[in-house]
Design a protein around this motif. Structure first.
Motif, PDB file in Angstrom:
ATOM      1  N   LEU A  82       0.989  -1.294  -0.180  1.00 49.61           N
ATOM      2  CA  LEU A  82       0.149   0.011   0.194  1.00 49.61           C
ATOM      3  C   LEU A  82       0.947   1.062  -0.042  1.00 49.61           C
ATOM      4  O   LEU A  82       0.420   2.249  -0.595  1.00 49.61           O
ATOM      5  CB  LEU A  82      -0.819  -0.114   1.197  1.00 49.61           C
ATOM      6  N   ALA A  83       1.929   1.236   0.744  1.00 50.85           N
ATOM      7  CA  ALA A  83       2.810   2.490   0.722  1.00 50.85           C
ATOM      8  C   ALA A  83       3.419   2.688  -0.742  1.00 50.85           C
ATOM      9  O   ALA A  83       3.787   4.051  -0.728  1.00 50.85           O
ATOM     10  CB  ALA A  83       3.937   2.106   1.695  1.00 50.85           C
ATOM     11  N   GLU A  84       3.476   1.969  -1.620  1.00 47.56           N
ATOM     12  CA  GLU A  84       3.894   2.439  -2.863  1.00 47.56           C
ATOM     13  C   GLU A  84       2.602   2.895  -3.866  1.00 47.56           C
ATOM     14  O   GLU A  84       2.751   3.429  -4.797  1.00 47.56           O
ATOM     15  CB  GLU A  84       4.265   1.026  -3.612  1.00 47.56           C
ATOM     16  N   ILE A  85       1.327   3.107  -3.253  1.00 48.57           N
ATOM     17  CA  ILE A  85       0.273   3.607  -3.846  1.00 48.57           C
ATOM     18  C   ILE A  85       0.130   5.091  -3.385  1.00 48.57           C
ATOM     19  O   ILE A  85      -0.125   5.337  -2.324  1.00 48.57           O
ATOM     20  CB  ILE A  85      -0.974   2.751  -3.727  1.00 48.57           C
ATOM     21  N   LYS A  86       0.071   5.912  -4.534  1.00 45.34           N
ATOM     22  CA  LYS A  86      -0.177   7.388  -4.275  1.00 45.34           C
ATOM     23  C   LYS A  86      -1.784   7.466  -3.869  1.00 45.34           C
ATOM     24  O   LYS A  86      -2.010   8.294  -3.047  1.00 45.34           O
ATOM     25  CB  LYS A  86       0.588   8.294  -5.353  1.00 45.34           C
ATOM     26  N   PHE A  87      -2.316   7.065  -5.381  1.00 40.55           N
ATOM     27  CA  PHE A  87      -3.831   7.208  -5.092  1.00 40.55           C
ATOM     28  C   PHE A  87      -4.460   5.862  -5.679  1.00 40.55           C
ATOM     29  O   PHE A  87      -3.845   5.181  -6.862  1.00 40.55           O
ATOM     30  CB  PHE A  87      -4.454   8.492  -5.992  1.00 40.55           C
ATOM     31  N   ALA A  88      -5.473   5.245  -5.122  1.00 38.19           N
ATOM     32  CA  ALA A  88      -6.260   4.322  -5.806  1.00 38.19           C
ATOM     33  C   ALA A  88      -7.643   4.727  -5.835  1.00 38.19           C
ATOM     34  O   ALA A  88      -8.134   5.392  -4.942  1.00 38.19           O
ATOM     35  CB  ALA A  88      -6.125   2.961  -4.841  1.00 38.19           C
ATOM     36  N   ILE A  89      -8.256   5.099  -7.057  1.00 36.14           N
ATOM     37  CA  ILE A  89      -9.515   5.442  -7.418  1.00 36.14           C
ATOM     38  C   ILE A  89     -10.528   4.651  -7.914  1.00 36.14           C
ATOM     39  O   ILE A  89     -10.101   4.132  -8.987  1.00 36.14           O
ATOM     40  CB  ILE A  89      -9.150   6.803  -8.278  1.00 36.14           C
ATOM     41  N   LEU A  90     -11.499   4.568  -7.472  1.00 34.00           N
ATOM     42  CA  LEU A  90     -12.666   3.512  -7.878  1.00 34.00           C
ATOM     43  C   LEU A  90     -13.497   4.532  -8.771  1.00 34.00           C
ATOM     44  O   LEU A  90     -14.241   5.620  -8.581  1.00 34.00           O
ATOM     45  CB  LEU A  90     -13.867   3.277  -7.005  1.00 34.00           C
ATOM     46  N   GLU A  91     -13.266   3.930 -10.220  1.00 27.74           N
ATOM     47  CA  GLU A  91     -13.755   5.082 -11.272  1.00 27.74           C
ATOM     48  C   GLU A  91     -15.182   4.782 -11.476  1.00 27.74           C
ATOM     49  O   GLU A  91     -15.805   3.762 -10.845  1.00 27.74           O
ATOM     50  CB  GLU A  91     -13.054   4.729 -12.342  1.00 27.74           C
ATOM     51  N   ARG A  92     -15.923   5.561 -12.422  1.00 19.46           N
ATOM     52  CA  ARG A  92     -17.294   5.471 -12.632  1.00 19.46           C
ATOM     53  C   ARG A  92     -17.712   4.252 -13.229  1.00 19.46           C
ATOM     54  O   ARG A  92     -18.754   3.810 -12.910  1.00 19.46           O
ATOM     55  CB  ARG A  92     -17.717   6.606 -13.656  1.00 19.46           C
ATOM     56  N   ASN A  93     -16.856   3.522 -13.919  1.00 15.13           N
ATOM     57  CA  ASN A  93     -17.206   2.356 -14.786  1.00 15.13           C
ATOM     58  C   ASN A  93     -16.797   0.944 -13.828  1.00 15.13           C
ATOM     59  O   ASN A  93     -17.224  -0.018 -14.137  1.00 15.13           O
ATOM     60  CB  ASN A  93     -16.306   2.273 -15.980  1.00 15.13           C
ATOM     61  N   GLY A  94     -16.444   1.137 -12.670  1.00 11.55           N
ATOM     62  CA  GLY A  94     -16.239   0.268 -11.670  1.00 11.55           C
ATOM     63  C   GLY A  94     -14.832  -0.311 -11.537  1.00 11.55           C
ATOM     64  O   GLY A  94     -14.145  -1.223 -10.701  1.00 11.55           O
ATOM     65  N   HIS A  95     -13.875   0.104 -12.264  1.00 13.99           N
ATOM     66  CA  HIS A  95     -12.535  -0.182 -12.221  1.00 13.99           C
ATOM     67  C   HIS A  95     -11.744   0.688 -11.248  1.00 13.99           C
ATOM     68  O   HIS A  95     -12.022   1.716 -10.890  1.00 13.99           O
ATOM     69  CB  HIS A  95     -11.861  -0.104 -13.596  1.00 13.99           C
ATOM     70  N   ILE A  96     -10.632  -0.024 -10.787  1.00 21.23           N
ATOM     71  CA  ILE A  96      -9.750   0.826  -9.985  1.00 21.23           C
ATOM     72  C   ILE A  96      -8.601   1.498 -10.389  1.00 21.23           C
ATOM     73  O   ILE A  96      -7.892   0.512 -11.161  1.00 21.23           O
ATOM     74  CB  ILE A  96      -9.342   0.052  -8.720  1.00 21.23           C
ATOM     75  N   SER A  97      -8.393   2.680 -10.555  1.00 18.48           N
ATOM     76  CA  SER A  97      -7.161   3.153 -11.121  1.00 18.48           C
ATOM     77  C   SER A  97      -5.965   3.125 -10.025  1.00 18.48           C
ATOM     78  O   SER A  97      -6.245   3.772  -9.042  1.00 18.48           O
ATOM     79  CB  SER A  97      -7.631   4.717 -12.007  1.00 18.48           C
ATOM     80  N   ILE A  98      -4.741   2.912 -10.404  1.00 20.48           N
ATOM     81  CA  ILE A  98      -3.745   3.170  -9.469  1.00 20.48           C
ATOM     82  C   ILE A  98      -2.873   4.243  -9.892  1.00 20.48           C
ATOM     83  O   ILE A  98      -2.303   4.021 -11.120  1.00 20.48           O
ATOM     84  CB  ILE A  98      -2.953   1.557  -9.303  1.00 20.48           C
ATOM     85  N   ILE A  99      -2.458   4.996  -9.195  1.00 26.43           N
ATOM     86  CA  ILE A  99      -1.263   6.058  -9.360  1.00 26.43           C
ATOM     87  C   ILE A  99      -0.247   5.719  -8.332  1.00 26.43           C
ATOM     88  O   ILE A  99      -0.379   5.763  -7.220  1.00 26.43           O
ATOM     89  CB  ILE A  99      -1.954   7.339  -9.348  1.00 26.43           C
ATOM     90  N   PRO A 100       0.790   5.150  -8.869  1.00 26.93           N
ATOM     91  CA  PRO A 100       2.042   4.729  -7.872  1.00 26.93           C
ATOM     92  C   PRO A 100       2.572   6.159  -7.453  1.00 26.93           C
ATOM     93  O   PRO A 100       2.471   6.874  -8.132  1.00 26.93           O
ATOM     94  CB  PRO A 100       2.841   3.887  -8.892  1.00 26.93           C
ATOM     95  N   GLU A 101       3.396   5.907  -6.309  1.00 30.69           N
ATOM     96  CA  GLU A 101       4.193   6.667  -5.721  1.00 30.69           C
ATOM     97  C   GLU A 101       5.279   6.989  -6.666  1.00 30.69           C
ATOM     98  O   GLU A 101       5.839   5.912  -7.332  1.00 30.69           O
ATOM     99  CB  GLU A 101       4.910   6.497  -4.271  1.00 30.69           C
ATOM    100  N   SER A 102       5.696   8.383  -7.111  1.00 32.62           N
ATOM    101  CA  SER A 102       6.944   8.444  -7.712  1.00 32.62           C
ATOM    102  C   SER A 102       7.890   8.151  -7.255  1.00 32.62           C
ATOM    103  O   SER A 102       8.322   8.335  -6.257  1.00 32.62           O
ATOM    104  CB  SER A 102       6.959   9.758  -8.330  1.00 32.62           C
TER     105      SER A 102
END
Length: 150
Positions: free
Chosen positions: A127-147
């Motif tokens: 989890l510490a490597e994830i900057k953002f995890a976003i549940l999108e409108r379509n039900g998919h999870i977008s992951i933005i990793p820590e730079s």
């Protein structure tokens, strides 16, 4: 006219049911979900067509469903807030490695769901490597990793 009303009613009922069921149902399909979808489609077909199995009846039903869908598209385009009401808004589930448990519970997404997506899409295992995890409108999870700083 009966077919148009049936199509409109079924469209609205399915929209409400899937809104209540939440985006979690769209996240990943299990074999149970596939079976349920097949049963729903069969029941929907019977409700839409009734005893009319004519090509004309089927075409009228299809056209009605598409027109209703287009109308909802126009409503979302011209009425502020309608888009969020009909399709929900994206939900931030993780920020800088911190889980928002209340939001996750509300949308019925587990930490395992987030980490699965992170592993598959980015090779992230913590989890510490994830900057953002976003549940999108379509039900998919977008992951933005820590730079990664060099």
């Amino acid at each position: 006219m009966d077919m148009v009303l049936r199509a409109l009613a079924i469209y609205l009922i399915l929209m409400v049911v899937f809104k209540i069921a939440g985006r979690r149902t769209l996240l990943q399909m299990t074999s149970f979900d596939l079976i349920l979808l097949l049963i729903i489609s069969e029941a929907t077909q019977q409700a839409l067509l009734g005893n009319d199995f004519s090509v004309t009846g089927a075409m009228l039903t299809i056209v009605t469903l598409i027109v209703v869908d287009m109308l909802f598209g126009l409503i979302k385009k011209y009425f502020p807030g309608a888009d969020d009401f009909l399709d929900n808004t994206p939900v931030i589930l993780v920020e800088n490695g911190y889980l928002f448990q209340d939001k996750m519970k509300k949308v019925d997404v587990s930490c395992d769901d987030i980490l699965l997506t992170a592993r598959i899409d980015h090779g992230i295992t913590k989890l510490a490597e994830i900057k953002f995890a976003i549940l999108e409108r379509n039900g998919h999870i977008s992951i933005i990793p820590e730079s990664k700083s060099s």
